[in-house]
Design an enzyme around this catalytic site. Structure first.
Site, PDB file in Angstrom:
ATOM      1  N   CYS B  76       0.849  -1.198   0.000  1.00 22.42           N
ATOM      2  CA  CYS B  76       0.000   0.000   0.000  1.00 22.42           C
ATOM      3  C   CYS B  76       0.885   1.249   0.000  1.00 22.42           C
ATOM      4  O   CYS B  76       1.629   1.478  -0.932  1.00 22.42           O
ATOM      5  CB  CYS B  76      -0.975  -0.037   1.179  1.00 22.42           C
ATOM      6  SG  CYS B  76      -2.298   1.176   1.056  1.00 22.42           S
ATOM      7  N   HIS B 178      -3.797  -4.874  -0.199  1.00 22.09           N
ATOM      8  CA  HIS B 178      -3.370  -5.440   1.080  1.00 22.09           C
ATOM      9  C   HIS B 178      -3.436  -6.967   1.022  1.00 22.09           C
ATOM     10  O   HIS B 178      -4.490  -7.530   1.269  1.00 22.09           O
ATOM     11  CB  HIS B 178      -4.270  -4.929   2.210  1.00 22.09           C
ATOM     12  CG  HIS B 178      -4.046  -3.488   2.524  1.00 22.09           C
ATOM     13  ND1 HIS B 178      -3.095  -3.069   3.424  1.00 22.09           N
ATOM     14  CD2 HIS B 178      -4.617  -2.368   2.033  1.00 22.09           C
ATOM     15  CE1 HIS B 178      -3.101  -1.747   3.481  1.00 22.09           C
ATOM     16  NE2 HIS B 178      -4.012  -1.296   2.653  1.00 22.09           N
ATOM     17  N   GLU B 180      -2.398  -8.978   3.119  1.00 14.29           N
ATOM     18  CA  GLU B 180      -2.709  -9.486   4.474  1.00 14.29           C
ATOM     19  C   GLU B 180      -4.197  -9.399   4.781  1.00 14.29           C
ATOM     20  O   GLU B 180      -4.656  -9.885   5.803  1.00 14.29           O
ATOM     21  CB  GLU B 180      -1.875  -8.725   5.517  1.00 14.29           C
ATOM     22  CG  GLU B 180      -2.329  -7.316   5.864  1.00 14.29           C
ATOM     23  CD  GLU B 180      -1.954  -6.241   4.840  1.00 14.29           C
ATOM     24  OE1 GLU B 180      -1.566  -6.582   3.710  1.00 14.29           O
ATOM     25  OE2 GLU B 180      -2.078  -5.050   5.180  1.00 14.29           O
TER      26      GLU B 180
END
Lengths: 251, 197
Positions: B76, B178, B180
């Site tokens: 990001c 993202h 994650e």
């Protein structure tokens, strides 16, 4: 292409998921962490957890649950309910939440949106707005929908965005728990004036309702609780239905 | 050991949780000495370019980062600061990748800013980072600024305009989304990064 998001919402009281009708009459709907993992596996795009515990003990249990949710799932989630200081926000995000939802505290002190947004960024600040039809418009209610504020919903929504909210979560109290469909008039009017994503909430009963919130109300995301908790609608089936109706979804 | 850079500009917890889930040893630090022992480095990031660069400079990681030769992943904002420059508060960035980060213009095809939600990443060229991941897989995005199309592009996404959502330059990788927070596909990508030689 950016897809429309399907967001199951979990109301959590003392560590258990509950669901009421018109903000009252709570029924038990299971362990929030288990439900979160199930929704994530079934294709939910995001989750919202609202803490409706009234006690300090309940709040601690909630934060512990947030940590366990963050360990169990790899999709974004928002937490809300009783967040009223920047310390509350730090605790929630520190426990692993991606966004916080602010409601009564920012109605009592709108400046809190500016402070929150400055501290953690607009992308992590969701302004939650509970509204009821009033004359030809909509009025904003506070304290879990128990007190009128005298504010007009559209002007409060604009103010919240101007102050730094990165997203709006708008609940129609008239429709919440009724399974009679989202308030698409409200959503459409919001979509014309709001520059950030709008999450529609309140009234989902069947798949057509979620389609209409997006196709007619131009919502960016749809939130629902009981239809998912009680498996009235399966998320994957819903997404296939939406795709057949030309709505972009992640499948 | 994977070193995760903590510079007050990231949701580090999510990255830590994802690596735990993969069972990958890691540590969190903002200390150059500590980070020099890492076999790979992740730079997470949420927030704003100017403060992120200020925070990196405050712990003297800005110059140091550019000199690293181990596999590096910026996520990001952590990807955006790898570019030359950001128009967000007119901020000079690290300059590992050529190009200037721009603000999304609201259009009928991109009516809302930030660009928030799940969007597809179309693969551009072969890269180990996307091994076993199909083109047009969905990943989770939340950002108001974007990287233009550059030579280092390995993945593109469309939101009003087509932008660089994944880039690769030497040992430096960057993703705008993202991983994650992107479910199984995101974990797969992180696993690919962890397994890079």
């Amino acid at each position: 292409m950016l897809t429309k998001r399907i967001i199951p919402c979990l109301d959590v009281k003392n560590g258990r998921t509950v669901k009421g009708t018109n903000f009252l009459d709570l029924r038990d709907a299971g362990d929030p962490v288990e439900l979160a993992a199930r929704y994530s596996d079934e294709g939910a795009d995001e989750l919202v957890f609202l803490d409706i515990s009234a006690t300090l003990e309940g709040r601690k249990t909630f934060l512990n649950m947030v940590e366990r949710v963050a360990e169990a799932i790899q999709i974004p989630f928002t937490v809300g309910g009783g967040i009223s200081t920047v310390e509350d926000i730090s605790r929630a995000l520190g426990a692993g939440a991606d966004k916080v939802s602010l409601n009564s505290a920012v109605l009592a002190r709108p400046q809190f949106i500016d402070e929150a947004s400055k501290q953690v960024g607009a992308q992590a600040v969701v302004a939650a707005i509970d509204v009821k039809r009033s004359g030809s418009g909509w009025a904003v209610w506070t304290k879990a929908g128990t007190e009128p504020t005298g504010l007009d919903a559209l002007s409060w929504a604009s103010e919240a965005v101007r102050r730094g909210a990165g997203e709006l979560l708008v609940t129609s109290m008239d429709r919440d728990g009724t399974t009679s469909g989202y308030d698409t008039d409200l959503l459409l009017q919001l979509s014309e004036i709001i520059s950030v994503p709008v999450i529609a909430s309140g009234g989902a009963g069947k798949m057509e309702h979620l389609r209409d919130a997006i196709a007619v109300g131009r919502a960016d995301a749809v939130l629902a609780a009981s239809i998912f908790h009680y498996k009235t609608i399966e998320i994957r089936e819903l997404k296939q239905y939406l795709r057949l109706n030309n709505i972009p979804v992640r499948l | 050991m994977i070193g995760i850079i903590d510079y007050d500009a990231g949701n580090i917890r999510s990255v830590v949780n994802a690596l735990n889930r993969l069972g990958v040893p890691h540590f969190v630090s903002n200390d150059r000495k500590e980070l020099s022992k890492a076999s790979k480095i992740i730079l997470p990031g949420v927030g704003e370019a100017r403060s992120a660069m200020d925070s990196l400079r405050a712990v003297k990681l800005d110059q140091w980062l550019k000199e690293q030769t181990v596999p590096f992943l910026g996520i990001c904002l952590g990807m955006q600061v790898l570019f030359d420059h950001s128009t967000e508060r007119d901020t000079p960035c690290l300059g590992v990748i050529g190009g200037t980060i721009q603000l999304f213009q609201r259009t009928s095809a991109a009516p809302k800013v930030p660009h928030m939600g799940w969007n597809t990443v179309t693969l551009a060229g072969k890269t180990p980072l996307f091994n076993g991941i199909r083109s047009d897989e969905y990943f989770y995005f939340v950002h108001s600024y974007y990287a233009p199309l550059v030579r280092a592009v390995i993945g593109t996404t469309e939101y009003g305009t087509i932008f660089t959502s994944a880039a690769h330059q030497d040992n430096f990788y960057g993703v705008q989304f993202h991983p994650e927070k992107s479910g199984e596909a995101g974990l797969h990508l992180l696993k690919n990064f962890v397994e890079l030689c």
